[in-house]
Design a protein around this motif. Structure first.
Motif, PDB file in Angstrom:
ATOM      1  N   CYS A  47      -3.564   8.740  -8.277  1.00  0.00           N
ATOM      2  CA  CYS A  47      -2.620   7.954  -9.195  1.00  0.00           C
ATOM      3  C   CYS A  47      -2.571   8.302 -10.780  1.00  0.00           C
ATOM      4  CB  CYS A  47      -2.502   6.426  -8.918  1.00  0.00           C
ATOM      5  SG  CYS A  47      -2.281   5.995  -7.399  1.00  0.00           S
ATOM      6  N   SER A  75     -11.218   2.998  -3.667  1.00  0.00           N
ATOM      7  CA  SER A  75     -10.428   2.783  -4.808  1.00  0.00           C
ATOM      8  C   SER A  75     -10.635   3.947  -5.893  1.00  0.00           C
ATOM      9  CB  SER A  75     -10.738   1.516  -5.622  1.00  0.00           C
ATOM     10  OG  SER A  75     -12.058   1.623  -6.059  1.00  0.00           O
ATOM     11  N   TYR A  90       1.144   4.359   2.498  1.00  0.00           N
ATOM     12  CA  TYR A  90       0.069   3.630   3.075  1.00  0.00           C
ATOM     13  C   TYR A  90      -0.914   4.305   4.019  1.00  0.00           C
ATOM     14  CZ  TYR A  90       2.566   2.590   7.454  1.00  0.00           C
ATOM     15  OH  TYR A  90       3.321   2.543   8.572  1.00  0.00           O
ATOM     16  N   ASP A 123       1.545   2.654  -9.795  1.00  0.00           N
ATOM     17  CA  ASP A 123       0.921   2.432  -8.711  1.00  0.00           C
ATOM     18  C   ASP A 123      -0.480   2.408  -8.600  1.00  0.00           C
ATOM     19  OD1 ASP A 123       3.025   3.443  -7.247  1.00  0.00           O
ATOM     20  OD2 ASP A 123       2.385   5.225  -6.738  1.00  0.00           O
ATOM     21  N   PHE A 169      -2.050  -0.749  -6.252  1.00  0.00           N
ATOM     22  CA  PHE A 169      -2.972  -0.321  -5.511  1.00  0.00           C
ATOM     23  C   PHE A 169      -4.561  -1.115  -5.575  1.00  0.00           C
ATOM     24  CE2 PHE A 169      -0.712   3.803  -4.586  1.00  0.00           C
ATOM     25  CZ  PHE A 169       0.122   3.347  -3.642  1.00  0.00           C
ATOM     26  N   ILE A 214      -3.463   6.152   2.274  1.00  0.00           N
ATOM     27  CA  ILE A 214      -4.536   5.444   1.953  1.00  0.00           C
ATOM     28  C   ILE A 214      -5.353   4.840   3.038  1.00  0.00           C
ATOM     29  CG2 ILE A 214      -4.907   3.179   0.859  1.00  0.00           C
ATOM     30  CD1 ILE A 214      -2.515   3.591  -0.880  1.00  0.00           C
ATOM     31  N   VAL A 240      -8.258   6.792  -4.731  1.00  0.00           N
ATOM     32  CA  VAL A 240      -6.733   6.321  -4.599  1.00  0.00           C
ATOM     33  C   VAL A 240      -6.371   6.323  -6.069  1.00  0.00           C
ATOM     34  CG1 VAL A 240      -5.254   4.317  -4.199  1.00  0.00           C
ATOM     35  CG2 VAL A 240      -6.723   4.841  -2.467  1.00  0.00           C
ATOM     36  N   SER A 261      -3.881  -4.667  -4.732  1.00  0.00           N
ATOM     37  CA  SER A 261      -3.767  -4.933  -3.263  1.00  0.00           C
ATOM     38  C   SER A 261      -5.135  -4.709  -2.817  1.00  0.00           C
ATOM     39  CB  SER A 261      -2.945  -3.462  -2.702  1.00  0.00           C
ATOM     40  OG  SER A 261      -1.557  -3.912  -3.121  1.00  0.00           O
ATOM     41  N   PHE A 312       0.857  -1.115  -0.083  1.00  0.00           N
ATOM     42  CA  PHE A 312       0.089   0.025  -0.108  1.00  0.00           C
ATOM     43  C   PHE A 312       0.764   1.306  -0.041  1.00  0.00           C
ATOM     44  CE2 PHE A 312      -2.872  -3.390   1.621  1.00  0.00           C
ATOM     45  CZ  PHE A 312      -4.117  -3.212   0.963  1.00  0.00           C
TER      46      PHE A 312
END
Length: 464
Positions: free
Chosen positions: A318, A311, A27, A326, A330, A30, A314, A333, A20
């Motif tokens: 990115c 998501s 992380y 990334d 992510f 996030i 995030v 993940s 993350f």
């Protein structure tokens, strides 16, 4: 003991940094986004669970009516929520790009667009509510139909309120400012639940009480959210006069994401509504079993739902930085983390089923059916749900809205609707057959999205 704790902390931090942390975001940031959304989803679903349990005290006719209309509410509300989601994606990309002025302008236009769509939707449904209910649920029992009319009209009156509320929260999530979203959502949901307790459980107003509490809670939530972004938020800088002016350039970008998603929601939830008509044909008990199973299944989805919402922020940030590596990392993940959360939820909640089902006080003859449905979804969700729901959120955050919408529509209508009818009605498996068709559709859709994610086209769109 202290040594063991240090070792656990070291391993945990190492895993978080591995999966993350990237060049775009670390992380800690996030999880600052995820945790408030997780708490928000927990309260949202628990309140929904409690509200469904409370309305069940008014009888199976009330539960069935609320379930029927909520399917229609989701169908309609998702149109303007889709527009708000378009705003979230563009806001997140501008945030990642570092353009603060465009963040504010985009958020303002998202709120304006969602409001316009919701007002139009409300007016149309209020005018044509009788033929709409006749077409969808004409075979329902008279008492169920009467309750459905009351609940639908009340819901329509509150559509613009929830549209504004969702657009504000979506914009705040786009900039990664999720703590205010949590506080606003808690205020809304707690108010709604307290009023439901008073009006339904104490004064026994049934569906009418549910309508009053929903409208009052949404008025309070919307007013508070607007006051917050006008006076206290430093990222959005919302001004009413700016909201009254339409910026067509920004609106075009929002609609590039929002309109395909809105069309998807119309036809996707239209498929759900059509499936609901199968269930109406199976009788009130089947409809009640489906409503309760859906309500309980949401408990398993609390964590993964939070990851799906996160998501968008995030991955969007990115992509705003044009860091595809990334965005891929992510997304993968979040999918893995979602699977772990599903397994934990199943281990905790399945043994609690006898206790949870008592909240609904269902007829004894449908309890085993409800458990079977929950067991099927508990087994399937860790395998297929995340790819079917989190993956398209990530793709959409990169601007890949047309593909995700078309894939969702085709899988819904070609698999869930058709297979649901074949299994549930033609082959006589009833409500279990309809439920299994839903799981099969999740799996098929997930395979399509994973295939898309492995290629390059999903991040080729340049929006900012």
């Amino acid at each position: 003991m202290k040594l063991e704790l240090r070792q656990i902390k070291y391993v945990t931090v190492s895993l978080l940094e591995k999966y993350f942390t990237g060049e775009s975001i670390e992380y800690k940031k996030i999880f600052e986004i995820i945790i408030p959304i997780f708490v928000d989803q927990t309260f949202l679903i628990l309140m929904s669970l409690l509200n469904t349990a409370m309305i069940s005290s008014a009888g199976v006719a009330a539960v069935s009516a609320v379930s029927m209309v909520d399917s229609l509410n989701i169908f309609l509300a998702n149109v303007f929520i889709a527009v708000a989601t378009g705003g979230t994606v563009i806001v997140a990309q501008y945030k990642g790009n570092g353009n603060a002025a465009m963040v504010s302008r985009t958020a303002t236009q998202a709120i304006t667009a969602a409001t316009i769509f919701s007002v139009i939707t409300s007016v149309i449904v209020i005018i044509f509510y009788t033929p709409i209910l006749n077409i969808l649920f004409g075979k329902a029992e008279a008492e169920v139909f009467y309750n459905a009319k009351i609940y639908l009209i009340g819901s329509c009156l509150s559509y613009p309120l929830i549209a504004i509320f969702q657009a504000v929260n979506g914009s705040l999530r786009g900039v990664g400012n999720t703590k205010p979203c949590l506080k606003l959502s808690l205020l809304f949901n707690l108010t709604n639940t307290i009023l439901n307790v008073v009006l339904i459980s104490i004064f026994n107003l049934g569906v009418e009480g549910l309508v009053i509490s929903t409208i009052v809670a949404r008025i309070l939530g919307t007013a508070t959210s607007l006051i917050y972004i006008v006076r206290f938020n430093e990222s959005i800088h919302f001004r009413l006069k700016n909201g009254l002016r339409i910026d067509y350039l920004i609106l075009k970008k929002i609609m590039f994401i929002g309109l395909p998603f809105a069309a998807e929601q119309i036809f996707f939830n239209g498929g759900k509504l059509l499936t609901q008509t199968f269930i109406v044909d199976l009788g009130t008990l089947a409809l009640t079993a489906f409503a309760i199973a859906n309500s309980l299944a949401m408990l398993f989805q609390i964590g993964p739902n939070a990851l799906g919402i996160s998501s968008v922020t995030v991955v969007g940030q990115c992509i705003g930085r044009r860091n595809i590596q990334d965005a891929r990392k992510f997304t993968q993940s979040l999918l893995g983390f979602s699977t772990i959360l599903f397994i934990i939820a199943a281990a905790v909640l399945l043994p609690l089923f006898p206790l949870l089902i008592k909240m609904y006080n269902p007829p004894d003859e449908i309890i085993q059916t409800i458990f079977t449905m929950i067991l099927i979804s508990a087994i399937a969700q860790p395998i297929v749900w995340s790819q079917s729901f989190i993956m398209p959120s990530a793709l959409r955050a990169a601007g890949d809205s047309n593909f995700t919408s078309i894939a969702s529509l085709l899988s819904m209508w070609l698999i869930r609707v058709v297979l649901g009818y074949i299994l549930g009605i033609t082959l006589g498996f009833g409500i279990i057959g309809v439920w299994v068709a839903m799981i099969v559709e999740w799996g098929t859709r997930g395979i399509i999205f994973v295939w898309r994610f492995k290629g390059k086209k999903w991040y080729a769109h340049k929006l900012v």
